[in-house]
Design a protein around this motif. Structure first.
Motif, PDB file in Angstrom:
ATOM      1  N   ILE A 110       1.021  -1.192  -0.043  1.00 10.78           N
ATOM      2  CA  ILE A 110      -0.064   0.036  -0.022  1.00 10.78           C
ATOM      3  C   ILE A 110       0.790   1.130  -0.081  1.00 10.78           C
ATOM      4  CG2 ILE A 110      -1.920   1.148   1.156  1.00 10.78           C
ATOM      5  CD1 ILE A 110      -2.697  -1.659   0.084  1.00 10.78           C
ATOM      6  N   GLU A 111       0.993   1.817  -1.246  1.00  8.55           N
ATOM      7  CA  GLU A 111       2.037   2.861  -1.354  1.00  8.55           C
ATOM      8  C   GLU A 111       1.718   4.298  -0.943  1.00  8.55           C
ATOM      9  OE1 GLU A 111       2.858   2.249  -5.491  1.00  8.55           O
ATOM     10  OE2 GLU A 111       3.826   0.508  -5.260  1.00  8.55           O
ATOM     11  N   ARG A 112       2.346   4.697  -0.033  1.00  9.21           N
ATOM     12  CA  ARG A 112       2.229   6.327   0.490  1.00  9.21           C
ATOM     13  C   ARG A 112       0.841   6.687   0.236  1.00  9.21           C
ATOM     14  NH1 ARG A 112       4.834   9.674  -3.428  1.00  9.21           N
ATOM     15  NH2 ARG A 112       4.395   7.732  -5.094  1.00  9.21           N
ATOM     16  N   LEU A 137      -5.473   7.997  -7.743  1.00  6.97           N
ATOM     17  CA  LEU A 137      -5.695   7.520  -6.485  1.00  6.97           C
ATOM     18  C   LEU A 137      -6.791   6.730  -6.390  1.00  6.97           C
ATOM     19  CD1 LEU A 137      -5.552  11.023  -4.636  1.00  6.97           C
ATOM     20  CD2 LEU A 137      -3.515   9.081  -4.987  1.00  6.97           C
ATOM     21  N   ASN A 138      -6.508   5.485  -5.649  1.00  2.00           N
ATOM     22  CA  ASN A 138      -7.592   4.398  -5.343  1.00  2.00           C
ATOM     23  C   ASN A 138      -8.396   4.820  -4.253  1.00  2.00           C
ATOM     24  OD1 ASN A 138      -9.206   2.331  -5.663  1.00  2.00           O
ATOM     25  ND2 ASN A 138      -7.492   0.858  -5.632  1.00  2.00           N
ATOM     26  N   SER A 139      -9.566   4.839  -4.083  1.00  2.00           N
ATOM     27  CA  SER A 139     -10.720   5.074  -3.068  1.00  2.00           C
ATOM     28  C   SER A 139     -11.773   3.846  -3.149  1.00  2.00           C
ATOM     29  CB  SER A 139     -11.130   6.468  -3.221  1.00  2.00           C
ATOM     30  OG  SER A 139     -12.019   6.574  -4.237  1.00  2.00           O
ATOM     31  N   MET A 140     -12.401   3.748  -1.533  1.00  2.00           N
ATOM     32  CA  MET A 140     -13.313   2.958  -1.573  1.00  2.00           C
ATOM     33  C   MET A 140     -14.771   3.522  -1.350  1.00  2.00           C
ATOM     34  SD  MET A 140     -13.347   0.016   1.458  1.00  2.00           S
ATOM     35  CE  MET A 140     -13.612   1.535   2.639  1.00  2.00           C
ATOM     36  N   PRO A 141     -15.662   3.336  -2.560  1.00  2.00           N
ATOM     37  CA  PRO A 141     -16.949   3.948  -2.276  1.00  2.00           C
ATOM     38  C   PRO A 141     -17.688   2.887  -1.303  1.00  2.00           C
ATOM     39  CG  PRO A 141     -16.516   2.304  -4.457  1.00  2.00           C
ATOM     40  CD  PRO A 141     -15.233   2.516  -3.618  1.00  2.00           C
ATOM     41  N   LEU A 142     -18.960   3.569  -0.840  1.00  2.00           N
ATOM     42  CA  LEU A 142     -19.770   3.119   0.415  1.00  2.00           C
ATOM     43  C   LEU A 142     -20.044   1.607  -0.202  1.00  2.00           C
ATOM     44  CD1 LEU A 142     -21.324   3.202   2.810  1.00  2.00           C
ATOM     45  CD2 LEU A 142     -23.162   4.216   1.242  1.00  2.00           C
ATOM     46  N   TRP A 143     -20.528   1.324  -1.377  1.00  2.00           N
ATOM     47  CA  TRP A 143     -20.860   0.035  -1.678  1.00  2.00           C
ATOM     48  C   TRP A 143     -19.955  -1.001  -1.612  1.00  2.00           C
ATOM     49  CZ3 TRP A 143     -18.858  -2.693  -5.833  1.00  2.00           C
ATOM     50  CH2 TRP A 143     -18.019  -2.079  -6.749  1.00  2.00           C
ATOM     51  N   GLU A 144     -18.403  -0.514  -2.044  1.00  2.00           N
ATOM     52  CA  GLU A 144     -17.404  -1.739  -1.726  1.00  2.00           C
ATOM     53  C   GLU A 144     -16.962  -1.807  -0.461  1.00  2.00           C
ATOM     54  OE1 GLU A 144     -13.988  -2.447  -4.916  1.00  2.00           O
ATOM     55  OE2 GLU A 144     -13.768  -0.560  -3.828  1.00  2.00           O
ATOM     56  N   ARG A 248      -2.104   3.401  -4.803  1.00  2.00           N
ATOM     57  CA  ARG A 248      -1.992   4.717  -4.027  1.00  2.00           C
ATOM     58  C   ARG A 248      -3.589   4.994  -3.556  1.00  2.00           C
ATOM     59  NH1 ARG A 248       1.464  10.239  -4.024  1.00  2.00           N
ATOM     60  NH2 ARG A 248       1.573  10.503  -1.722  1.00  2.00           N
ATOM     61  N   TRP A 249      -3.613   4.988  -2.175  1.00  2.00           N
ATOM     62  CA  TRP A 249      -4.960   5.013  -1.772  1.00  2.00           C
ATOM     63  C   TRP A 249      -5.069   6.550  -1.143  1.00  2.00           C
ATOM     64  CZ3 TRP A 249      -9.303   1.847  -1.640  1.00  2.00           C
ATOM     65  CH2 TRP A 249      -9.065   0.561  -2.103  1.00  2.00           C
ATOM     66  N   VAL A 250      -6.278   6.983  -1.073  1.00  2.00           N
ATOM     67  CA  VAL A 250      -6.775   8.130  -0.354  1.00  2.00           C
ATOM     68  C   VAL A 250      -7.827   7.422   0.707  1.00  2.00           C
ATOM     69  CG1 VAL A 250      -8.443   8.930  -1.991  1.00  2.00           C
ATOM     70  CG2 VAL A 250      -7.997  10.497   0.040  1.00  2.00           C
ATOM     71  N   LEU A 251      -7.613   7.941   2.157  1.00  2.00           N
ATOM     72  CA  LEU A 251      -8.216   7.073   3.179  1.00  2.00           C
ATOM     73  C   LEU A 251      -8.953   8.342   4.096  1.00  2.00           C
ATOM     74  CD1 LEU A 251      -6.075   4.171   3.743  1.00  2.00           C
ATOM     75  CD2 LEU A 251      -8.048   4.172   2.509  1.00  2.00           C
ATOM     76  N   LYS A 252      -9.824   7.783   4.874  1.00  2.00           N
ATOM     77  CA  LYS A 252     -10.337   8.910   5.690  1.00  2.00           C
ATOM     78  C   LYS A 252     -11.059   8.344   6.905  1.00  2.00           C
ATOM     79  CE  LYS A 252     -14.676  10.061   5.778  1.00  2.00           C
ATOM     80  NZ  LYS A 252     -15.590  10.728   6.641  1.00  2.00           N
ATOM     81  N   SER A 253     -11.100   9.031   8.283  1.00  2.00           N
ATOM     82  CA  SER A 253     -11.879   8.652   9.201  1.00  2.00           C
ATOM     83  C   SER A 253     -11.557   9.448  10.488  1.00  2.00           C
ATOM     84  CB  SER A 253     -11.672   7.136   9.817  1.00  2.00           C
ATOM     85  OG  SER A 253     -12.286   7.041  10.884  1.00  2.00           O
ATOM     86  N   PRO A 254     -12.621   9.998  11.072  1.00  2.00           N
ATOM     87  CA  PRO A 254     -12.437  10.928  12.319  1.00  2.00           C
ATOM     88  C   PRO A 254     -11.731   9.888  13.237  1.00  2.00           C
ATOM     89  CG  PRO A 254     -14.623  11.285  11.246  1.00  2.00           C
ATOM     90  CD  PRO A 254     -14.050   9.876  10.454  1.00  2.00           C
ATOM     91  N   GLN A 255     -11.732   8.840  13.540  1.00  2.00           N
ATOM     92  CA  GLN A 255     -11.415   7.965  14.734  1.00  2.00           C
ATOM     93  C   GLN A 255      -9.746   7.942  14.585  1.00  2.00           C
ATOM     94  OE1 GLN A 255     -12.495   3.784  15.095  1.00  2.00           O
ATOM     95  NE2 GLN A 255     -10.442   3.276  14.608  1.00  2.00           N
ATOM     96  N   HIS A 256      -9.278   8.348  13.348  1.00  2.00           N
ATOM     97  CA  HIS A 256      -7.808   8.271  13.270  1.00  2.00           C
ATOM     98  C   HIS A 256      -7.256   9.303  14.214  1.00  2.00           C
ATOM     99  CE1 HIS A 256      -8.278   5.538  10.083  1.00  2.00           C
ATOM    100  NE2 HIS A 256      -8.259   6.485   8.957  1.00  2.00           N
TER     101      HIS A 256
END
Length: 416
Positions: A110-112, A137-144, A248-256
């Motif tokens: 999982i690169e940078r 950039l790779n990202s994860m939609p809700l359905w996935e 290369r992913w873009v991710l997010k969460s308030p938990q972080h």
């Protein structure tokens, strides 16, 4: 008040629509939630039995006992959580099965990644969706995120994937029952979602708190190292990368924000973006959204109790962020302030791209501009909040309580 402004005036005594009444009355939860019932249902649905390392079962059991202990949940609230636990167990079976058949998945790097942390309701969802428009950039939609492993070969047209269609149907029904939810947090199936959904496959994360009052689970979560569960989520990202690039992913969460140490341990080469906003504005938005949803899942709503829980919870999150912020060096992290981001979105994107070493190409700019043009703010209406009136909160005392956060970061106070 204009037609686009929404004032939810029945948080304490909800006026239930016929659809809501029918949804609640028709729900049939088990008499008692148990981990074994969840696992048995997942195996029956898939024909699979290997869940991998079964140390997660103790956490699943704690989830079940925490939900059972929340006597304020109605039958829909209990049934929906039980069914969600089964969905997660099914996902785990499929993840473990796929990796067992294709062990090369675990060799994928999982690169940078670009990872967004930030208070709930502080613009993280908008920001991650803007960045996700960049095709590099790779990202994860809700359905996935809801079902990361496909059945067989997924169709080339992702909008025809059965998982997409099922997610659209489920969340469409949810938003029909709670029509103001879209104005606060739309759950469109193709929008980028939080990757803590992948940690939930390991039966961890704080998300259970948004749907119930799981006091025992909260205590466990806050006193146990979350690094192994971040690592499990990364394993699922490796699987998704193997299924489709780019890497290369873009991710997010308030938990972080309260897990900056585990996040750095699992993603050591990440670029971290932390969004900051007046916590009082965050709290009034978050508790209004939760209290509005409570009419579907709880026997009685109690807005002041909801506010007390989440004021305490947001304080814990922010104190841990203040404590651990220095773990991330300046050349790998960036603080983004809500007022400045709203005033000059493009400048914020320039700063993020520069830090991440990601050139803002004409193609990337065009894709982002197209997304922004098609997703204006308040496109579903703007909710009018009343933290003092609806939740019996002393605003001055609350500002004093969060002085430690304003002392640590130059956050602008917002007029409530």
């Amino acid at each position: 008040m204009t037609a686009s402004h929404i004032r939810i005036d029945d948080l304490a005594r909800p006026r239930l629509s016929p659809l809501l009444e029918e949804m609640i009355a028709s729900a049939v939860p088990p008499e008692r939630l148990t981990a074994q019932a969840v696992l048995d249902a997942a195996s029956a649905a898939t024909g699979l039995t290997d869940f991998g390392d079964r140390e997660f079962v103790a956490r699943l059991d704690l989830w079940c006992t925490s939900v059972d202990a929340d006597t304020g949940l109605n039958q829909w609230g209990r049934a929906s959580l039980f069914n969600d636990f089964i969905r997660l167990a099914i996902n785990r079976l499929k993840v473990e099965d796929m990796i067992r058949r294709h062990p090369e998945i675990l060799d994928i790097e999982i690169e940078r990644p670009i990872i967004i942390a930030g208070l709930p309701r502080s613009g993280t969802t908008h920001l991650v969706n803007i960045l996700s428009a960049d095709p590099r950039l790779n990202s994860m939609p809700l359905w996935e995120s809801m079902q990361p492993v496909p059945e067989g070969t997924p169709p080339a047209d992702r909008s025809q994937d059965p998982r997409f269609l099922q997610t659209r149907q489920f969340w469409g029904a949810f938003e029909e029952a709670l029509p103001h939810m879209r104005a606060m947090h739309e759950m469109a199936p193709d929008h980028t979602h939080e990757e803590i959904e992948l940690q939930k496959i390991d039966f961890a994360s704080y998300e259970l708190e948004w749907l119930s009052r799981p006091h025992a689970w909260r205590e466990y979560y806050l006193t146990h190292d979350q690094t192994p569960h971040y690592a499990y989520g990364k394993k699922v990202l490796q699987l998704l990368t193997w299924l489709r690039g780019p890497r290369r992913w873009v991710l997010k969460s308030p938990q972080h924000m309260e897990q900056l140490g585990p996040l750095k341990a699992v993603f050591p080469d990440a670029t971290l973006v932390i969004t900051h906003r007046d916590p009082l504005a965050v709290i009034q938005s978050a508790v209004t959204m939760i209290a509005y949803g409570d009419r579907l899942r709880r026997r009685d709503t109690d807005p002041p109790a909801t506010a007390r829980y989440w004021i305490d919870r947001i304080e814990t999150l922010l104190r841990r962020c203040v404590r651990d912020r220095a773990l991330w060096p300046a050349d790998r992290s960036l603080d983004v302030y809500f007022d400045r981001y709203m005033a000059d979105q493009d400048a914020t994107l320039d700063r993020i791209a520069a830090l991440a070493g990601l050139e803002r190409t004409p193609e990337a700019r065009a894709a982002i501009d197209a997304y922004v043009a098609s997703h204006p703010r308040a496109m579903h209406g703007k909710v009018v909040y009343d933290l003092a009136g609806d939740f019996d909160v002393d605003i001055a005392a609350l500002r004093e309580r969060f002085a430690f956060y304003f002392d640590a970061f130059p956050v602008a106070e917002e007029k409530l």
